[in-house]
Design a protein around this motif. Structure first.
Motif, mmCIF file in Angstrom:
data_model
loop_
_atom_site.group_PDB
_atom_site.id
_atom_site.type_symbol
_atom_site.label_atom_id
_atom_site.label_comp_id
_atom_site.label_asym_id
_atom_site.label_seq_id
_atom_site.Cartn_x
_atom_site.Cartn_y
_atom_site.Cartn_z
ATOM 1 N N ALA A 102 -3.866 -43.074 5.278
ATOM 2 C CA ALA A 102 -3.896 -42.062 4.218
ATOM 3 C C ALA A 102 -5.129 -42.232 3.340
ATOM 4 N N SER A 103 -5.473 -43.479 2.998
ATOM 5 C CA SER A 103 -6.654 -43.697 2.163
ATOM 6 C C SER A 103 -7.928 -43.312 2.900
ATOM 7 N N ASP A 104 -7.940 -43.496 4.227
ATOM 8 C CA ASP A 104 -9.098 -43.055 5.017
ATOM 9 C C ASP A 104 -9.280 -41.541 4.930
ATOM 10 N N VAL A 105 -8.166 -40.812 4.944
ATOM 11 C CA VAL A 105 -8.233 -39.358 4.813
ATOM 12 C C VAL A 105 -8.824 -38.976 3.457
ATOM 13 N N LEU A 106 -8.361 -39.642 2.413
ATOM 14 C CA LEU A 106 -8.855 -39.321 1.072
ATOM 15 C C LEU A 106 -10.327 -39.698 0.906
ATOM 16 N N LEU A 107 -10.742 -40.805 1.516
ATOM 17 C CA LEU A 107 -12.150 -41.181 1.446
ATOM 18 C C LEU A 107 -13.017 -40.170 2.189
ATOM 19 N N ALA A 108 -12.532 -39.699 3.329
ATOM 20 C CA ALA A 108 -13.271 -38.655 4.050
ATOM 21 C C ALA A 108 -13.328 -37.374 3.221
ATOM 22 N N TYR A 109 -12.266 -37.102 2.473
ATOM 23 C CA TYR A 109 -12.226 -35.929 1.594
ATOM 24 C C TYR A 109 -13.259 -36.057 0.475
ATOM 25 N N VAL A 110 -13.362 -37.258 -0.101
ATOM 26 C CA VAL A 110 -14.369 -37.495 -1.136
ATOM 27 C C VAL A 110 -15.766 -37.277 -0.576
ATOM 28 N N GLU A 111 -16.020 -37.791 0.621
ATOM 29 C CA GLU A 111 -17.332 -37.581 1.257
ATOM 30 C C GLU A 111 -17.619 -36.091 1.411
ATOM 31 N N ARG A 112 -16.626 -35.331 1.824
ATOM 32 C CA ARG A 112 -16.815 -33.891 2.000
ATOM 33 C C ARG A 112 -17.101 -33.206 0.666
ATOM 34 N N LEU A 113 -16.354 -33.558 -0.352
ATOM 35 C CA LEU A 113 -16.564 -32.951 -1.671
ATOM 36 C C LEU A 113 -17.973 -33.223 -2.184
ATOM 37 N N GLU A 114 -18.433 -34.432 -1.993
ATOM 38 C CA GLU A 114 -19.790 -34.762 -2.437
ATOM 39 C C GLU A 114 -20.830 -33.988 -1.643
ATOM 40 N N SER A 115 -20.593 -33.822 -0.347
ATOM 41 C CA SER A 115 -21.538 -33.056 0.468
ATOM 42 C C SER A 115 -21.564 -31.587 0.073
ATOM 43 N N GLU A 116 -20.468 -31.118 -0.534
ATOM 44 C CA GLU A 116 -20.389 -29.731 -1.010
ATOM 45 C C GLU A 116 -20.790 -29.613 -2.479
ATOM 46 N N ASN A 117 -21.332 -30.712 -3.039
ATOM 47 C CA ASN A 117 -21.778 -30.737 -4.445
ATOM 48 C C ASN A 117 -20.654 -30.417 -5.421
ATOM 49 N N LYS A 118 -19.450 -30.913 -5.118
ATOM 50 C CA LYS A 118 -18.313 -30.681 -6.004
ATOM 51 C C LYS A 118 -18.216 -31.749 -7.098
ATOM 52 N N ASN A 119 -19.209 -32.639 -7.157
ATOM 53 C CA ASN A 119 -19.123 -33.744 -8.103
ATOM 54 C C ASN A 119 -19.292 -33.314 -9.548
ATOM 55 N N GLN A 120 -19.631 -32.051 -9.812
ATOM 56 C CA GLN A 120 -19.724 -31.592 -11.191
ATOM 57 C C GLN A 120 -18.404 -31.029 -11.709
ATOM 58 N N ALA A 121 -17.358 -31.094 -10.907
ATOM 59 C CA ALA A 121 -16.049 -30.577 -11.346
ATOM 60 C C ALA A 121 -14.957 -31.593 -11.032
ATOM 61 N N ASN A 122 -15.281 -32.885 -11.146
ATOM 62 C CA ASN A 122 -14.370 -33.861 -10.573
ATOM 63 C C ASN A 122 -13.103 -34.125 -11.362
ATOM 64 N N LEU A 123 -12.965 -33.568 -12.569
ATOM 65 C CA LEU A 123 -11.667 -33.670 -13.246
ATOM 66 C C LEU A 123 -10.575 -32.978 -12.437
ATOM 67 N N GLN A 124 -10.990 -32.070 -11.588
ATOM 68 C CA GLN A 124 -10.029 -31.381 -10.725
ATOM 69 C C GLN A 124 -9.503 -32.276 -9.614
ATOM 70 N N TYR A 125 -10.045 -33.479 -9.502
ATOM 71 C CA TYR A 125 -9.667 -34.344 -8.380
ATOM 72 C C TYR A 125 -9.086 -35.676 -8.852
ATOM 73 N N TRP A 126 -8.533 -35.681 -10.054
ATOM 74 C CA TRP A 126 -7.928 -36.914 -10.561
ATOM 75 C C TRP A 126 -6.712 -37.347 -9.750
ATOM 76 N N PHE A 127 -6.169 -36.445 -8.969
ATOM 77 C CA PHE A 127 -5.005 -36.812 -8.155
ATOM 78 C C PHE A 127 -5.377 -37.842 -7.079
ATOM 79 N N ILE A 128 -6.672 -37.956 -6.732
ATOM 80 C CA ILE A 128 -7.076 -38.910 -5.697
ATOM 81 C C ILE A 128 -6.879 -40.341 -6.173
#
Length: 387
Positions: A87-113
């Motif tokens: 499960a943690s591998d899935v979430l880490l892959a998700y973080v990698e994807r979000l960063e590749s999509e430049n979602k790091n400027q809205a990361n309060l939306q991802y506190w559930f991780i």
């Protein structure tokens, strides 16, 4: 980059409860749908239809910020692989994807991780630490580490020291922020409060960090510590002060509670004048009847009676009436100035008394007093009239 310190800096005039109310609206149905699509693309066993239905059903609209995050984390535990490492591998892959999509400027939306790691990873120390070290570079894990300090204190101390040397400033910031004794929104951890020397060891390693966010965290951590161990903090600040401009700024910010208390040793450290050097020639409340929502206006005149320049810290204390009729003080800073020999200074100030979630107001007699270089002057009464 983690935006939490930046946003809280912008919203520091709001109580935490009000900030949480604003943040909860980041978790829209559209956002949940985007999360679901991405996770299902990473893990083909993820049941996106059932996940999004369960997230948004029932009382979602009335849930607060932290409640929404917790609900998402609970449902991730239900729909991600039951093996925590997978499960943690899935979430880490998700973080990698979000960063590749430049979602790091809205990361309060991802506190559930990090919340998922906090809630379900405490039996898997090494896996959780590796996940936290990576995730905190996208969204802060300062809250997620708190249960690990409770359960694995000695191991967490070693891990934290390793983080102080990390190449990424966000991990170094986590080393300080995660071990604060009074972290806002964070769980209180007895083991941290009872081990100040460990915290001081962390702060000593980070006090000259090249990144401002790390140094601010060190100052905030030290300010927390000063509320439990003032003498320890005073001795530490004496060691640090005078070693450099940036470190001096950190030291002063870390001593802000001690400065508000007017601790003589701390006042001397920063070069403030002593009692009697600055005379309050005039101090008056312009209107002694204040309507709730309006301003308490007061004026004062200061005079430097010496033939030398004097550094002056000007504050005021409002004594608010409580339900039982007693008064409770709250101190506010006005400014710091250098007064020349025999100089006089006049100031007019207004303190707005309005609704906040952290205080309930009561009609009746209140007081206000000037505080000059930590020494409180004679107070003046005023009447507050509630609507």
């Amino acid at each position: 980059m983690c935006l939490l310190p930046h946003l809280i800096g912008k919203l520091h005039v709001l109580p935490i409860e009000d900030m949480a109310e604003l943040f909860k609206d980041l978790y829209t149905a559209k956002h949940i749908n985007e999360v679901t699509i991405s996770l299902s693309q990473i893990d083909d066993t993820f049941n996106s239809k059932c996940f999004i239905e369960e997230v948004l059903k029932d009382n979602w609209d009335v849930l607060g910020f932290k409640q929404r995050i917790q609900k998402i984390a609970e449902l991730l535990n239900k729909y991600l692989p039951q093996d925590f490492e997978r499960a943690s591998d899935v979430l880490l892959a998700y973080v990698e994807r979000l960063e590749s999509e430049n979602k790091n400027q809205a990361n309060l939306q991802y506190w559930f991780i990090p919340t998922y790691i906090e809630m379900y990873g405490f039996r898997y120390f090494e896996t959780s630490m590796a996940a936290i070290e990576r995730i905190t570079r996208f969204v802060t894990c300062e809250f997620a580490v708190r249960p690990f300090y409770e359960r694995y204190f000695d191991q967490m101390c070693k891990e934290t020291i390793l983080w102080t040397d990390h190449h990424d400033f966000r991990v170094r910031r986590l080393a300080s922020e995660g071990c604060r004794t009074l972290l806002p929104w964070g769980k209180r951890v007895k083991e941290l409060q009872e081990n100040p020397q460990f915290i001081i060891g962390v702060l000593n390693k980070l006090k000259n960090d090249p990144h401002e966010w790390v140094r601010k965290s060190v100052a905030n951590n030290m300010n927390d510590l000063s509320k439990h161990y003032p003498d320890l903090v005073i001795n530490l600040m004496k060691e640090w002060y005078g070693q450099g401009k940036e470190l001096d700024v950190l030291v002063k910010h870390g001593c802000r509670t001690l400065l508000k208390k007017g601790v003589p040793e701390v006042m001397r450290l920063f070069g403030y004048g002593t009692d009697g050097q600055i005379i309050v020639d005039e101090f008056s409340v312009i209107s002694k009847d204040v309507e709730f929502g309006g301003g308490l206006e007061f004026e004062f005149k200061l005079r430097n009676k010496t033939s030398q320049k004097v550094l002056v810290r000007i504050e005021y204390t409002v004594y608010f009436k409580k339900a039982n009729g007693s008064l409770t003080p709250k101190i506010f800073k006005i400014s710091e100035i250098v007064m020349g020999p025999n100089e006089e200074v006049y100031r007019l100030k207004s303190h707005i008394i309005k609704k906040i979630t952290t205080r309930k107001y009561y009609s009746g007699e209140h007081q206000i007093a000037l505080v000059i270089n930590g020494f409180e002057q004679r107070g003046v009464s005023f009447q507050l009239h509630m609507e």
